[in-house]
Enzyme design. Structure first.
Site, short mmCIF file in Angstrom:
data_model
loop_
_atom_site.label_atom_id
_atom_site.label_comp_id
_atom_site.label_asym_id
_atom_site.label_seq_id
_atom_site.Cartn_x
_atom_site.Cartn_y
_atom_site.Cartn_z
N ASP A 2 -3.58 -1.02 -4.92
CA ASP A 2 -3.97 0.02 -3.98
C ASP A 2 -4.45 1.28 -4.72
O ASP A 2 -3.79 1.76 -5.63
CB ASP A 2 -2.78 0.36 -3.09
CG ASP A 2 -3.09 1.43 -2.07
OD1 ASP A 2 -4.08 1.27 -1.34
OD2 ASP A 2 -2.34 2.42 -2.02
N ARG A 19 0.84 -1.20 0.00
CA ARG A 19 0.00 0.00 0.00
C ARG A 19 0.88 1.25 0.00
O ARG A 19 2.04 1.23 0.39
CB ARG A 19 -0.88 0.02 1.24
CG ARG A 19 -1.81 -1.17 1.34
CD ARG A 19 -3.22 -0.68 1.55
NE ARG A 19 -4.21 -1.73 1.69
CZ ARG A 19 -4.74 -2.41 0.69
NH1 ARG A 19 -4.34 -2.20 -0.53
NH2 ARG A 19 -5.67 -3.30 0.91
N CYS A 20 0.29 2.36 -0.43
CA CYS A 20 0.96 3.65 -0.36
C CYS A 20 1.08 4.05 1.11
O CYS A 20 0.19 3.70 1.88
CB CYS A 20 0.16 4.71 -1.11
SG CYS A 20 1.00 5.28 -2.58
N PRO A 21 2.11 4.70 1.54
CA PRO A 21 3.16 5.31 0.75
C PRO A 21 4.34 4.38 0.39
O PRO A 21 5.19 4.75 -0.39
CB PRO A 21 3.65 6.46 1.62
CG PRO A 21 3.46 5.95 3.01
CD PRO A 21 2.20 5.09 2.95
N MET A 22 4.37 3.17 0.95
CA MET A 22 5.49 2.27 0.67
C MET A 22 5.55 1.91 -0.81
O MET A 22 6.64 1.83 -1.39
CB MET A 22 5.39 1.01 1.52
CG MET A 22 6.58 0.07 1.35
SD MET A 22 8.19 0.85 1.65
CE MET A 22 8.23 0.83 3.42
#
Length: 75
Positions: free
Chosen positions: A39, A12-15
């Site tokens: 995502d 998922r964001c931000p990763m």
């Protein structure tokens, strides 16, 4: 020649954005990378960031959940 792929479907964001940025920095001019994501946040953030950084970006969907972003570093 096959385009290398980065599978971020479980991220998922931000990763997801951070990992995509890292991989795209390693591209040589004219080289492409295929990024797979699920995502919704990454679907918006990754293409926007890469376009602002001067990459060519093509977003496709295989179904309602999977998005494939093809990134090419401009010459």
């Amino acid at each position: 020649m096959e385009i290398p792929a980065l599978d971020l479907t479980q991220t998922r964001c931000p990763m997801a954005l951070l990992l995509a940025k890292r991989e795209c920095r390693e591209l040589a001019s004219g080289q492409s990378l295929e990024i797979r994501i699920c995502d919704a946040g990454a679907r918006q953030d990754i293409p926007r960031y890469l376009l602002n950084q001067g990459y060519d970006v093509l977003v496709q969907t295989d179904n309602s959940r999977l998005f494939v972003i093809t990134v090419t570093k401009r010459l």
